[in-house]
Write a protein that holds these residues in place. Sequence first.
Motif, PDB file in Angstrom:
ATOM      1  N   PRO A  79       5.346  -3.561  21.726  1.00 27.67           N
ATOM      2  CA  PRO A  79       5.908  -4.718  21.025  1.00 27.67           C
ATOM      3  C   PRO A  79       7.080  -4.334  20.108  1.00 27.67           C
ATOM      4  O   PRO A  79       8.058  -5.080  20.009  1.00 27.67           O
ATOM      5  CB  PRO A  79       4.737  -5.271  20.205  1.00 27.67           C
ATOM      6  CG  PRO A  79       3.512  -4.751  20.869  1.00 27.67           C
ATOM      7  CD  PRO A  79       3.900  -3.428  21.476  1.00 27.67           C
ATOM      8  N   LEU A  80       6.977  -3.192  19.457  1.00 26.70           N
ATOM      9  CA  LEU A  80       8.070  -2.722  18.610  1.00 26.70           C
ATOM     10  C   LEU A  80       9.335  -2.537  19.428  1.00 26.70           C
ATOM     11  O   LEU A  80      10.405  -3.021  19.063  1.00 26.70           O
ATOM     12  CB  LEU A  80       7.696  -1.401  17.932  1.00 26.70           C
ATOM     13  CG  LEU A  80       8.844  -0.692  17.223  1.00 26.70           C
ATOM     14  CD1 LEU A  80       9.245  -1.438  15.964  1.00 26.70           C
ATOM     15  CD2 LEU A  80       8.479   0.745  16.911  1.00 26.70           C
ATOM     16  N   ASN A 106      -1.731   8.629  22.712  1.00 31.49           N
ATOM     17  CA  ASN A 106      -0.808   9.230  23.674  1.00 31.49           C
ATOM     18  C   ASN A 106       0.469   8.389  23.745  1.00 31.49           C
ATOM     19  O   ASN A 106       0.737   7.744  24.762  1.00 31.49           O
ATOM     20  CB  ASN A 106      -1.474   9.336  25.047  1.00 31.49           C
ATOM     21  CG  ASN A 106      -0.667  10.180  25.997  1.00 31.49           C
ATOM     22  OD1 ASN A 106       0.312  10.816  25.604  1.00 31.49           O
ATOM     23  ND2 ASN A 106      -1.048  10.177  27.253  1.00 31.49           N
ATOM     24  N   PRO A 107       1.283   8.394  22.685  1.00 28.72           N
ATOM     25  CA  PRO A 107       2.473   7.538  22.685  1.00 28.72           C
ATOM     26  C   PRO A 107       3.507   7.933  23.735  1.00 28.72           C
ATOM     27  O   PRO A 107       4.249   7.090  24.209  1.00 28.72           O
ATOM     28  CB  PRO A 107       3.024   7.686  21.270  1.00 28.72           C
ATOM     29  CG  PRO A 107       2.524   9.019  20.810  1.00 28.72           C
ATOM     30  CD  PRO A 107       1.166   9.154  21.447  1.00 28.72           C
ATOM     31  N   TRP A 108       3.569   9.198  24.113  1.00 27.83           N
ATOM     32  CA  TRP A 108       4.585   9.620  25.085  1.00 27.83           C
ATOM     33  C   TRP A 108       4.373   8.982  26.447  1.00 27.83           C
ATOM     34  O   TRP A 108       5.331   8.687  27.156  1.00 27.83           O
ATOM     35  CB  TRP A 108       4.655  11.138  25.191  1.00 27.83           C
ATOM     36  CG  TRP A 108       5.319  11.705  23.981  1.00 27.83           C
ATOM     37  CD1 TRP A 108       4.744  12.517  23.044  1.00 27.83           C
ATOM     38  CD2 TRP A 108       6.654  11.467  23.525  1.00 27.83           C
ATOM     39  NE1 TRP A 108       5.648  12.795  22.046  1.00 27.83           N
ATOM     40  CE2 TRP A 108       6.828  12.157  22.319  1.00 27.83           C
ATOM     41  CE3 TRP A 108       7.714  10.719  24.016  1.00 27.83           C
ATOM     42  CZ2 TRP A 108       8.020  12.151  21.602  1.00 27.83           C
ATOM     43  CZ3 TRP A 108       8.903  10.706  23.300  1.00 27.83           C
ATOM     44  CH2 TRP A 108       9.048  11.407  22.115  1.00 27.83           C
ATOM     45  N   LEU A 147      15.105   5.608  13.960  1.00 23.88           N
ATOM     46  CA  LEU A 147      14.112   6.672  13.997  1.00 23.88           C
ATOM     47  C   LEU A 147      12.735   6.088  13.714  1.00 23.88           C
ATOM     48  O   LEU A 147      12.547   5.353  12.747  1.00 23.88           O
ATOM     49  CB  LEU A 147      14.461   7.717  12.939  1.00 23.88           C
ATOM     50  CG  LEU A 147      13.526   8.893  12.782  1.00 23.88           C
ATOM     51  CD1 LEU A 147      13.631   9.807  13.991  1.00 23.88           C
ATOM     52  CD2 LEU A 147      13.873   9.658  11.525  1.00 23.88           C
ATOM     53  N   TYR A 148      11.772   6.421  14.596  1.00 20.94           N
ATOM     54  CA  TYR A 148      10.409   5.928  14.439  1.00 20.94           C
ATOM     55  C   TYR A 148       9.413   7.068  14.545  1.00 20.94           C
ATOM     56  O   TYR A 148       9.478   7.873  15.468  1.00 20.94           O
ATOM     57  CB  TYR A 148      10.061   4.882  15.514  1.00 20.94           C
ATOM     58  CG  TYR A 148      10.863   3.633  15.376  1.00 20.94           C
ATOM     59  CD1 TYR A 148      10.508   2.668  14.440  1.00 20.94           C
ATOM     60  CD2 TYR A 148      11.991   3.424  16.147  1.00 20.94           C
ATOM     61  CE1 TYR A 148      11.256   1.521  14.293  1.00 20.94           C
ATOM     62  CE2 TYR A 148      12.743   2.281  16.002  1.00 20.94           C
ATOM     63  CZ  TYR A 148      12.374   1.336  15.069  1.00 20.94           C
ATOM     64  OH  TYR A 148      13.122   0.207  14.921  1.00 20.94           O
ATOM     65  N   ARG A 149       8.493   7.106  13.598  1.00 17.07           N
ATOM     66  CA  ARG A 149       7.368   8.040  13.682  1.00 17.07           C
ATOM     67  C   ARG A 149       6.289   7.400  14.531  1.00 17.07           C
ATOM     68  O   ARG A 149       6.047   6.208  14.448  1.00 17.07           O
ATOM     69  CB  ARG A 149       6.841   8.327  12.280  1.00 17.07           C
ATOM     70  CG  ARG A 149       7.852   9.080  11.427  1.00 17.07           C
ATOM     71  CD  ARG A 149       7.381   9.271  10.026  1.00 17.07           C
ATOM     72  NE  ARG A 149       6.079   9.920  10.038  1.00 17.07           N
ATOM     73  CZ  ARG A 149       5.297  10.032   8.985  1.00 17.07           C
ATOM     74  NH1 ARG A 149       5.677   9.526   7.835  1.00 17.07           N
ATOM     75  NH2 ARG A 149       4.147  10.626   9.068  1.00 17.07           N
ATOM     76  N   LEU A 150       5.634   8.194  15.349  1.00 12.58           N
ATOM     77  CA  LEU A 150       4.699   7.658  16.337  1.00 12.58           C
ATOM     78  C   LEU A 150       3.233   7.710  15.927  1.00 12.58           C
ATOM     79  O   LEU A 150       2.371   7.327  16.710  1.00 12.58           O
ATOM     80  CB  LEU A 150       4.866   8.420  17.660  1.00 12.58           C
ATOM     81  CG  LEU A 150       6.240   8.298  18.296  1.00 12.58           C
ATOM     82  CD1 LEU A 150       6.320   9.169  19.541  1.00 12.58           C
ATOM     83  CD2 LEU A 150       6.551   6.853  18.624  1.00 12.58           C
ATOM     84  N   TYR A 151       2.915   8.153  14.742  1.00 14.26           N
ATOM     85  CA  TYR A 151       1.527   8.323  14.331  1.00 14.26           C
ATOM     86  C   TYR A 151       0.729   7.031  14.515  1.00 14.26           C
ATOM     87  O   TYR A 151       1.013   6.007  13.907  1.00 14.26           O
ATOM     88  CB  TYR A 151       1.450   8.772  12.874  1.00 14.26           C
ATOM     89  CG  TYR A 151       0.055   9.186  12.476  1.00 14.26           C
ATOM     90  CD1 TYR A 151      -0.354  10.502  12.618  1.00 14.26           C
ATOM     91  CD2 TYR A 151      -0.851   8.267  11.996  1.00 14.26           C
ATOM     92  CE1 TYR A 151      -1.631  10.891  12.283  1.00 14.26           C
ATOM     93  CE2 TYR A 151      -2.130   8.641  11.651  1.00 14.26           C
ATOM     94  CZ  TYR A 151      -2.522   9.952  11.801  1.00 14.26           C
ATOM     95  OH  TYR A 151      -3.794  10.333  11.472  1.00 14.26           O
ATOM     96  N   GLY A 152      -0.260   7.080  15.379  1.00 10.02           N
ATOM     97  CA  GLY A 152      -1.158   5.939  15.591  1.00 10.02           C
ATOM     98  C   GLY A 152      -0.468   4.705  16.131  1.00 10.02           C
ATOM     99  O   GLY A 152      -0.905   3.592  15.841  1.00 10.02           O
ATOM    100  N   SER A 153       0.585   4.872  16.921  1.00  8.66           N
ATOM    101  CA  SER A 153       1.395   3.728  17.334  1.00  8.66           C
ATOM    102  C   SER A 153       1.092   3.202  18.732  1.00  8.66           C
ATOM    103  O   SER A 153       1.815   2.334  19.222  1.00  8.66           O
ATOM    104  CB  SER A 153       2.876   4.113  17.270  1.00  8.66           C
ATOM    105  OG  SER A 153       3.150   5.130  18.218  1.00  8.66           O
ATOM    106  N   ASP A 154       0.065   3.697  19.383  1.00 13.68           N
ATOM    107  CA  ASP A 154      -0.189   3.296  20.770  1.00 13.68           C
ATOM    108  C   ASP A 154      -0.232   1.775  20.944  1.00 13.68           C
ATOM    109  O   ASP A 154       0.332   1.243  21.892  1.00 13.68           O
ATOM    110  CB  ASP A 154      -1.491   3.906  21.283  1.00 13.68           C
ATOM    111  CG  ASP A 154      -1.357   5.385  21.612  1.00 13.68           C
ATOM    112  OD1 ASP A 154      -0.333   5.993  21.246  1.00 13.68           O
ATOM    113  OD2 ASP A 154      -2.280   5.926  22.239  1.00 13.68           O
TER     114      ASP A 154
END
Length: 64
Positions: free
Chosen positions: A22-23, A50-52, A10-17
Amino acid sequence: MFDIPDISLLYRLYGSDGTLEPLYKRVAATMKQIPASFELIFVDDCGPGNPWEIIINLARVTQG
């Protein structure tokens, strides 16, 4: 019936663009070494970016 994965990540996407691709690549490479099925669960926590769009592109590439 559905195949239930052995491992759920499980990963939270906050600020992950900038780190999402790489993750994903590191997790996928690591999980290929483990003889277990896995799933990645991404949680949209309404952060910036916009991580989606990145996730959709990764899915297209990995499904070939």
